[in-house]
Design an enzyme around this catalytic site. Structure first.
Site, PDB file in Angstrom:
ATOM      1  N   ARG A 258       0.821  -1.215   0.000  1.00 24.48           N
ATOM      2  CA  ARG A 258       0.000   0.000   0.000  1.00 24.48           C
ATOM      3  C   ARG A 258       0.858   1.270   0.000  1.00 24.48           C
ATOM      4  NH1 ARG A 258      -5.112  -1.775   3.822  1.00 24.48           N
ATOM      5  NH2 ARG A 258      -6.281  -2.636   2.080  1.00 24.48           N
TER       6      ARG A 258
ATOM      7  N   LYS B  79     -20.124 -16.208   1.566  1.00 26.41           N
ATOM      8  CA  LYS B  79     -21.582 -16.068   1.540  1.00 26.41           C
ATOM      9  C   LYS B  79     -22.137 -15.484   0.245  1.00 26.41           C
ATOM     10  CE  LYS B  79     -22.023 -15.317   6.474  1.00 26.41           C
ATOM     11  NZ  LYS B  79     -22.253 -14.281   7.478  1.00 26.41           N
TER      12      LYS B  79
ATOM     13  N   GLY C 201      -8.889  -7.622  -1.247  1.00 21.08           N
ATOM     14  CA  GLY C 201      -9.181  -8.564  -0.168  1.00 21.08           C
ATOM     15  C   GLY C 201      -8.403  -9.861  -0.263  1.00 21.08           C
TER      16      GLY C 201
ATOM     17  N   GLY D 202     -13.042  -3.828   0.245  1.00 14.98           N
ATOM     18  CA  GLY D 202     -14.410  -3.311   0.372  1.00 14.98           C
ATOM     19  C   GLY D 202     -14.731  -2.290  -0.700  1.00 14.98           C
TER      20      GLY D 202
HETATM   21  P1  AMP Z   1     -15.524 -13.651   1.954  1.00 19.03           P
HETATM   22  O1  AMP Z   1     -15.088 -12.713   3.036  1.00 19.03           O
HETATM   23  O2  AMP Z   1     -16.985 -13.766   1.809  1.00 19.03           O
HETATM   24  O3  AMP Z   1     -14.815 -13.389   0.643  1.00 19.03           O
HETATM   25  O4  AMP Z   1     -15.094 -15.095   2.438  1.00 19.03           O
HETATM   26  C1  AMP Z   1     -13.782 -15.473   2.558  1.00 19.03           C
HETATM   27  C2  AMP Z   1     -13.650 -16.555   3.564  1.00 19.03           C
HETATM   28  O5  AMP Z   1     -14.415 -17.677   3.188  1.00 19.03           O
HETATM   29  C3  AMP Z   1     -12.225 -17.020   3.676  1.00 19.03           C
HETATM   30  O6  AMP Z   1     -11.805 -16.871   4.998  1.00 19.03           O
HETATM   31  C4  AMP Z   1     -12.276 -18.472   3.255  1.00 19.03           C
HETATM   32  O7  AMP Z   1     -11.399 -19.264   3.975  1.00 19.03           O
HETATM   33  C5  AMP Z   1     -13.700 -18.843   3.521  1.00 19.03           C
HETATM   34  N1  AMP Z   1     -14.135 -19.980   2.688  1.00 19.03           N
HETATM   35  C6  AMP Z   1     -14.088 -20.050   1.348  1.00 19.03           C
HETATM   36  N2  AMP Z   1     -14.537 -21.239   0.919  1.00 19.03           N
HETATM   37  C7  AMP Z   1     -14.882 -21.956   2.004  1.00 19.03           C
HETATM   38  C8  AMP Z   1     -15.425 -23.257   2.202  1.00 19.03           C
HETATM   39  N3  AMP Z   1     -15.693 -24.061   1.156  1.00 19.03           N
HETATM   40  N4  AMP Z   1     -15.681 -23.639   3.455  1.00 19.03           N
HETATM   41  C9  AMP Z   1     -15.407 -22.825   4.499  1.00 19.03           C
HETATM   42  N5  AMP Z   1     -14.895 -21.577   4.370  1.00 19.03           N
HETATM   43  C10 AMP Z   1     -14.628 -21.150   3.146  1.00 19.03           C
END
Ligand code: AMP
Length: 396
Positions: A37, A201, A354, A377
């Site tokens: 950064r 999610k 991210g 973000g």
């Molecule tokens: P996000 O912040 O929504 O981009 O989610 C990222 C997080 O989701 C990371 O910490 C990943 O380790 C977790 N993640 C991704 N795929 C899986 C999975 N199949 N099962 C559990 N955690 C996951």
């Protein structure tokens, strides 16, 4: 609307306040562990120095809670030291970001000299965007330059509030570059345009998915969110993470993809474990369905191959979100393989901040990408089509 950038202004002798994003990771000893950064802000800082501006830099670092030990832990001193090395000239660190001492230090600043104000978030007024605080910051400056893309989605005093109290304002080169690439990737992409979307999610990525469905030719889904989609299609997902209350939403997204003739690709095989732990046995499941006693923790080899082929034959690729639980080695392959495929692809490749940016960095592939966004973000909100407050005030 085209933004005015810093090179359009005459900066000589002026007090130029540059809001940078020096929110860098530190180790236990307080050393900067990743200076990406700081390096990303260099072109703007160097331009201002060369133009003989009196350069005032300001940033936040972490989330200080007003405790006395935060002052020590979250000082910008390590960032100032790193910047000094990178710039090859002295960087003065002020002991605060407002007040008489700072005012005097700024007054004494000569053309081409650089001062870094102390962590803006030592004052809660920063995040509250309090007018008095914004006015105080603005009183230090003739020109306000925003180059902190990572916080452009926040309306804080230094990222938005102070804009109306300065005579001149402009975007820095980093913000210009971010908008150019994120905007180009989505606005007028060369086709085929393939998006890779992962993460935990569906609900977090809903707006992003909707926007991508309107623009992309194919969307490859990985990560835990893939299981909500698979379950919505009636596929067994075992113990995989599923948002049970988002199944209808997932179905709507699948229908919309069909209606828009966008290929929405879901995993056809998986890397599974009995639990989300580093020590769990790695089981490759060669089927769309996940056995009842297992969790899908990464995309499988066949899925990876399909996604890789899409990436290699695309003209534009946008990626956000890991393909699995990539922080743990047994489930990291899918995520790093996507990074490698993008590095190998002749396409314009844009990584949306991210976790995905962290994976690209860890794989040493940053130089192989067209653009790796510095804002997680902020880049997501931009892709969602939302207006970023730190950009909006530059347009007004
Ligand atoms: P996000 O912040 O929504 O981009 O989610 C990222 C997080 O989701 C990371 O910490 C990943 O380790 C977790 N993640 C991704 N795929 C899986 C999975 N199949 N099962 C559990 N955690 C996951």
């Amino acid at each position: 609307m085209a933004l005015k950038t810093i090179d359009a202004l005459d900066l000589a002798g002026k007090r130029v306040f540059i809001r940078v994003d020096f929110n860098v990771p530190l180790d236990e000893q307080g050393k900067v562990t990743d200076d990406a950064r700081i390096r990303a802000a260099l072109p703007t800082i160097q331009h201002a120095v060369k133009a003989r501006a009196r350069v005032i830099l300001a940033s936040h670092l972490g989330r200080p809670k007003g405790k006395p030990e935060d002052r020590q832990k979250l000082t910008l001193l390590p960032a100032a030291e790193r910047l000094q090395q990178l710039l090859g000239q002295d960087v003065i660190l002020a002991d605060d970001c407002i007040g008489d001492g700072v005012r005097k230090a700024v007054k004494d600043l000569g053309p081409g000299q650089v001062i870094l104000l102390e962590n803006l978030r030592f004052h809660p007024e920063e995040e509250k965007n309090e007018e008095l605080f914004a006015r105080e910051l603005a009183s230090l400056a003739d020109v306000w330059v925003n180059d902190a893309f990572g916080t452009a989605h926040r309306a804080h005093a230094s990222t938005a509030g102070m804009a109306k109290f300065v005579k001149e304002k402009a975007a820095g080169f980093l913000i210009q570059k971010e908008l150019e690439y994120l905007g180009k990737a989505l606005g007028s992409p060369s086709r085929p345009f393939v998006a890779i979307v992962g993460g935990a999610k569906v609900s977090d990525k809903l707006k992003v998915l909707e926007n991508l469905l309107a623009k992309a030719d194919a969307v490859c889904v990985g990560g835990a969110m893939a299981y909500t989609f698979l379950k919505a299609q009636g596929v067994e997902v075992g113990k995989s993470l599923v948002e049970a209350d988002k199944l209808d939403l997932a179905r709507q997204i699948l229908d919309r993809a069909t209606a828009r003739k966008v290929d929405l690709l879901l995993p056809v095989d998986h890397v599974c474990g009995a639990e989300p732990k580093e020590t769990a046995k790695r089981v490759v499941v060669n089927d769309r369905a996940v056995p009842a006693d297992l969790m899908g923790l990464d995309i499988g080899p066949k899925t990876l191959d399909r996604y890789r082929q899409r990436i290699l034959s695309a003209k534009t690729v946008f990626w956000n979100g890991p393909m699995g639980l990539f922080e743990q080695k047994p489930w990291a392959e899918g995520t790093f393989a996507v990074a490698r495929a993008m590095a190998d692809s002749p396409a314009v490749t844009v990584v949306g901040g991210g976790d995905s940016a962290a994976a690209v960095e860890e794989a040493g592939l940053v130089e192989k990408m067209t653009h790796v966004s510095t804002g997680g973000g902020a880049s997501l909100e931009f892709i969602e089509g939302r207006e970023l407050p730190g950009i909006k005030v530059l347009e007004e």
